[in-house]
Design a protein around this motif. Structure first.
Motif, mmCIF file in Angstrom:
data_model
loop_
_atom_site.group_PDB
_atom_site.id
_atom_site.type_symbol
_atom_site.label_atom_id
_atom_site.label_comp_id
_atom_site.label_asym_id
_atom_site.label_seq_id
_atom_site.Cartn_x
_atom_site.Cartn_y
_atom_site.Cartn_z
ATOM 1 N N MET B 50 0.826 -1.223 0.000
ATOM 2 C CA MET B 50 0.000 0.000 0.000
ATOM 3 C C MET B 50 0.856 1.267 0.000
ATOM 4 O O MET B 50 0.335 2.353 -0.193
ATOM 5 C CB MET B 50 -0.886 0.041 1.265
ATOM 6 C CG MET B 50 -2.039 -0.912 1.290
ATOM 7 S SD MET B 50 -2.836 -0.780 2.924
ATOM 8 C CE MET B 50 -3.666 -2.339 3.015
ATOM 9 N N VAL B 66 0.432 2.505 -10.035
ATOM 10 C CA VAL B 66 -0.693 1.580 -9.825
ATOM 11 C C VAL B 66 -1.650 2.179 -8.796
ATOM 12 O O VAL B 66 -1.228 2.596 -7.718
ATOM 13 C CB VAL B 66 -0.163 0.206 -9.339
ATOM 14 C CG1 VAL B 66 -1.294 -0.661 -8.796
ATOM 15 C CG2 VAL B 66 0.544 -0.513 -10.470
ATOM 16 N N VAL B 68 -4.206 1.843 -5.983
ATOM 17 C CA VAL B 68 -4.439 0.780 -4.992
ATOM 18 C C VAL B 68 -5.726 1.057 -4.217
ATOM 19 O O VAL B 68 -6.031 2.202 -3.874
ATOM 20 C CB VAL B 68 -3.240 0.705 -4.000
ATOM 21 C CG1 VAL B 68 -3.488 -0.335 -2.920
ATOM 22 C CG2 VAL B 68 -1.953 0.401 -4.748
ATOM 23 N N SER B 69 -6.462 -0.008 -3.973
ATOM 24 C CA SER B 69 -7.635 0.082 -3.099
ATOM 25 C C SER B 69 -7.446 -0.947 -1.994
ATOM 26 O O SER B 69 -6.758 -1.946 -2.205
ATOM 27 C CB SER B 69 -8.905 -0.221 -3.901
ATOM 28 O OG SER B 69 -10.023 -0.171 -3.048
ATOM 29 N N ALA B 70 -8.056 -0.687 -0.840
ATOM 30 C CA ALA B 70 -7.789 -1.603 0.275
ATOM 31 C C ALA B 70 -8.953 -1.728 1.235
ATOM 32 O O ALA B 70 -9.700 -0.772 1.461
ATOM 33 C CB ALA B 70 -6.554 -1.118 1.043
ATOM 34 N N PHE B 72 -8.895 -2.527 5.073
ATOM 35 C CA PHE B 72 -7.940 -2.661 6.174
ATOM 36 C C PHE B 72 -8.491 -3.637 7.213
ATOM 37 O O PHE B 72 -9.670 -3.985 7.181
ATOM 38 C CB PHE B 72 -7.713 -1.291 6.830
ATOM 39 C CG PHE B 72 -7.172 -0.260 5.880
ATOM 40 C CD1 PHE B 72 -5.808 -0.066 5.748
ATOM 41 C CD2 PHE B 72 -8.032 0.519 5.114
ATOM 42 C CE1 PHE B 72 -5.315 0.887 4.869
ATOM 43 C CE2 PHE B 72 -7.541 1.480 4.239
ATOM 44 C CZ PHE B 72 -6.184 1.665 4.104
ATOM 45 N N VAL B 90 -14.052 8.528 -1.200
ATOM 46 C CA VAL B 90 -12.911 8.084 -2.024
ATOM 47 C C VAL B 90 -13.301 7.944 -3.496
ATOM 48 O O VAL B 90 -12.443 7.927 -4.367
ATOM 49 C CB VAL B 90 -12.302 6.756 -1.486
ATOM 50 C CG1 VAL B 90 -11.769 6.953 -0.087
ATOM 51 C CG2 VAL B 90 -13.305 5.623 -1.524
ATOM 52 N N ARG B 131 -16.605 0.372 -0.021
ATOM 53 C CA ARG B 131 -15.762 1.530 -0.337
ATOM 54 C C ARG B 131 -14.552 1.090 -1.168
ATOM 55 O O ARG B 131 -14.195 1.739 -2.151
ATOM 56 C CB ARG B 131 -15.287 2.179 0.964
ATOM 57 C CG ARG B 131 -14.362 3.370 0.751
ATOM 58 C CD ARG B 131 -13.893 3.955 2.063
ATOM 59 N NE ARG B 131 -13.093 2.999 2.823
ATOM 60 C CZ ARG B 131 -12.721 3.157 4.073
ATOM 61 N NH1 ARG B 131 -13.083 4.249 4.731
ATOM 62 N NH2 ARG B 131 -12.003 2.260 4.704
ATOM 63 N N ALA B 132 -13.971 -0.050 -0.773
ATOM 64 C CA ALA B 132 -12.785 -0.528 -1.489
ATOM 65 C C ALA B 132 -13.142 -1.093 -2.862
ATOM 66 O O ALA B 132 -12.469 -0.810 -3.856
ATOM 67 C CB ALA B 132 -12.080 -1.588 -0.646
ATOM 68 N N PHE B 135 -14.164 1.460 -5.530
ATOM 69 C CA PHE B 135 -13.096 2.382 -5.926
ATOM 70 C C PHE B 135 -12.401 1.825 -7.166
ATOM 71 O O PHE B 135 -12.046 0.644 -7.214
ATOM 72 C CB PHE B 135 -12.095 2.525 -4.767
ATOM 73 C CG PHE B 135 -10.978 3.478 -5.026
ATOM 74 C CD1 PHE B 135 -11.196 4.847 -5.029
ATOM 75 C CD2 PHE B 135 -9.686 3.005 -5.262
ATOM 76 C CE1 PHE B 135 -10.142 5.736 -5.262
ATOM 77 C CE2 PHE B 135 -8.631 3.890 -5.486
ATOM 78 C CZ PHE B 135 -8.869 5.252 -5.488
#
Lengths: 248, 191
Positions: B50, B66, B68-70, B72, B90, B131-132, B135
Motif C-alpha cells: 500500500m 498503480v 491501490v484500493s484496500a 484494512f 474516495v 468503499r474498497a 473504488f
C-alpha cells in the motif's frame, strides 16, 4: 465549567453575603451594596458614553481575538506541515506564555498607540492558547483515517475538509472556551494601564482615581456580561459551523 | 498492470524481524491469497504494497503508477458521515443509484443515509468493503475483510466482490482456507 454548575440559590446566597458585609461596613467606598451597583448601572445605561465605551472596547478586544484565531490556524497548520516552522514558532510561543501580561502592556505602550493596545494584548494572550489547540487537533487526527486517505489518494482538499477539520474542530472549540475569558481579562487590563480615550478600561481607571466604588463595580459587571455574551456568540457560531460541516 | 514481483523483502520493527527475505510474484489480473499464522507479517506485507511502510531491503517491481484500493483490518470509516458519504469520500464520481445498488447486493438495505456510528459492526465492515470494491483501482488489497461477518452475509459479499473485481488483481489476506476457496483464489502464498 460544566453546564448547569451555577445554581440560582448559590448566587442568591453570595449576593446576600455581599449585602450583609456591605451593610456591616456601612461605607460605599469600601464595599458598595449589590443594590448600589444596580442603581449605578441603571444611571449609566441611558448615556451615550456608556454604549460608546462598551462598543469601542468590545470591538478592539474582539478584533484581537479574531486575528489571533486566524493567525493560530495559519501557524498551527504551518507547524504541522513543517517541523522547522514548528521549531521556529516554539520559542516565540513560550515567550508569549511566560512573559507577564503587564510587561507586554508597558512595552506595547512604548511602541504603539494606546488605541491599539487592547487589540494587541488580547491577540497575544489568545494566540498561544489557540495555536496549541490547533496543533493538538491536527496531531491527534485519526492516523488510521489518514492512512486510508493516503492509500485511496484522496486530494488534499478532501482530506482537510472531511478528516482534519471535523477532528480538529473540538480541540479548537475547547481552546476558544479557555481563550475567550482570557482575552477580555487581558484586554481590559491593557486599557486600564494604557487608558485609551473612551474605553471601558479608562472608565475603570477613573473609578479607581476618584474612589468611585459603585462605578468600579458597575463597569466590572458590564465587562463580565459583555464577555459572556461574546463567548456565547463565538461558541454558537462554532456550533453552527460544525453542523454545517456535518451536513455538507 | 504488470505482475508484482517482490525480491528479498526484509522488514524489522526494532529488534523484531517481521519479513526476512520474502520473494514472491503476484500475477496481474488474478486473485491470490496470502496465508500465515498471526504475527508472521501478512499485514506488514500489505502495508508495504500500500506504500504505508518501506521495506528495509529488497525490491518491488510492478507497483509504479498503480492505483491501490484496500480493505484494512479495521473499518477506518468516518464516524460522523453516512455510509454513502464514506463511499463517495474516495469515489466522488459514483452516483447515488450505483451506491444504492451495491449496498443492496451486500445486504445493506436502506443504509445509505445512516450515520456510520449508528451501524452494527457487520454493517460497518460491509461499508468498508464496498468503499474498497467500488473504488476504481488496479490492485485490491483485502486484509481479513470478512472478519465479523456471519456465514450467509459473507457468502453474499464474496459473490459481490467476485462479480465486481473479476479480472482485477486481488490479494486476499486470510486465516481461513474456506474464504480463499470461496474467493476462487488462483494461487496461495504462505509466509
Amino acid at each position: 465549567m460544566e453546564k448547569g454548575a451555577i445554581k440560582v440559590w448559590a448566587v442568591l446566597f453570595w449576593l446576600a453575603v455581599w449585602q450583609l458585609v456591605s451593610t456591616m461596613l456601612g461605607s460605599e467606598i469600601l464595599l458598595v451594596s449589590p443594590a448600589g451597583v444596580l442603581l449605578r448601572l441603571w444611571q449609566l445605561l441611558p448615556t451615550a458614553d456608556f454604549w460608546r465605551a462598551v462598543f469601542v472596547s468590545s470591538f478592539r478586544i474582539s478584533l484581537g481575538f479574531l486575528l489571533a484565531a486566524v493567525a493560530s490556524i495559519l501557524l498551527g497548520c504551518g507547524a504541522c506541515c513543517c517541523k522547522r516552522i514548528k521549531e521556529l514558532i516554539a520559542p516565540a510561543m513560550l515567550a508569549i506564555k511566560s512573559v507577564p501580561v503587564a510587561s507586554f502592556i508597558i512595552l506595547a505602550l512604548v511602541w504603539f498607540s494606546s488605541k491599539t493596545l487592547s487589540t494587541l494584548i488580547s491577540f497575544l494572550m489568545v494566540l498561544p492558547v489557540l495555536y496549541s489547540s490547533v496543533v493538538s487537533g491536527i496531531i491527534n487526527c485519526d492516523k488510521q483515517l489518514l492512512e486510508m486517505a493516503k492509500v485511496f489518494k484522496m486530494p488534499l482538499f478532501r482530506r482537510v475538509r472531511y478528516i482534519y477539520i471535523p477532528q480538529a474542530l473540538p480541540f479548537f472549540k475547547s481552546g476558544c472556551t479557555a481563550a475567550l475569558g482570557l482575552c477580555w481579562k487581558a484586554g481590559i487590563a491593557a486599557e486600564v494601564i494604557g487608558m485609551p480615550t473612551g474605553s471601558v478600561g479608562e472608565r475603570l481607571q477613573q473609578a479607581k482615581v476618584y474612589l468611585d466604588t459603585p462605578d468600579l463595580f458597575a463597569w466590572t459587571l458590564v465587562i463580565v456580561a459583555v464577555s459572556l455574551l461574546f463567548e456565547r456568540i463565538v461558541m454558537t457560531l462554532l456550533k453552527y459551523a460544525e453542523r454545517a460541516l456535518a451536513r455538507a | 498492470m504488470r505482475d508484482i514481483v517482490l525480491s528479498g523483502i526484509c522488514k524489522s520493527f526494532g529488534e523484531t524481524e517481521v519479513l526476512s527475505g520474502l520473494s514472491a510474484i503476484f500475477p496481474a489480473g488474478k486473485t491470490g491469497c496470502v496465508t500465515a499464522p498471526s504475527g508472521i507479517g501478512k499485514t506488514t506485507l500489505l502495508r508495504i504494497l500500500m506504500g504505508l511502510e518501506v521495506a528495509d531491503s529488497g525490491s518491488i517491481l510492478g507497483l509504479e503508477n498503480v492505483a491501490v484500493s484496500a480493505v484494512f483490518q479495521e473499518d477506518r470509516l468516518c464516524e460522523n458521515m453516512t455510509a454513502s458519504d464514506n463511499i463517495k469520500l474516495v469515489s466522488p464520481k459514483l452516483n447515488d443509484d450505483e451506491i444504492s445498488a451495491a449496498m443492496q447486493s451486500a445486504g445493506l438495505i436502506d443504509c445509505e443515509k445512516r450515520i456510520v456510528s449508528e451501524l452494527s459492526g457487520g454493517m460497518r465492515r460491509r461499508v468498508a468493503i464496498l468503499r474498497a470494491v467500488l473504488f476504481e483501482a488496479d490492485l485490491y488489497l483485502l486484509d481479513e475483510p470478512f472478519k465479523g461477518l456471519d456465514a450467509d452475509t459473507k457468502s453474499d459479499v464474496i459473490s459481490f466482490i467476485k462479480r465486481k473485481l473479476f479480472g482485477k488483481t486481488v490479494i486476499l489476506v486470510t486465516h481461513d482456507p474456506e474464504e480463499a476457496k470461496q474467493m476462487n483464489c488462483q494461487y496461495e502464498i504462505k509466509l
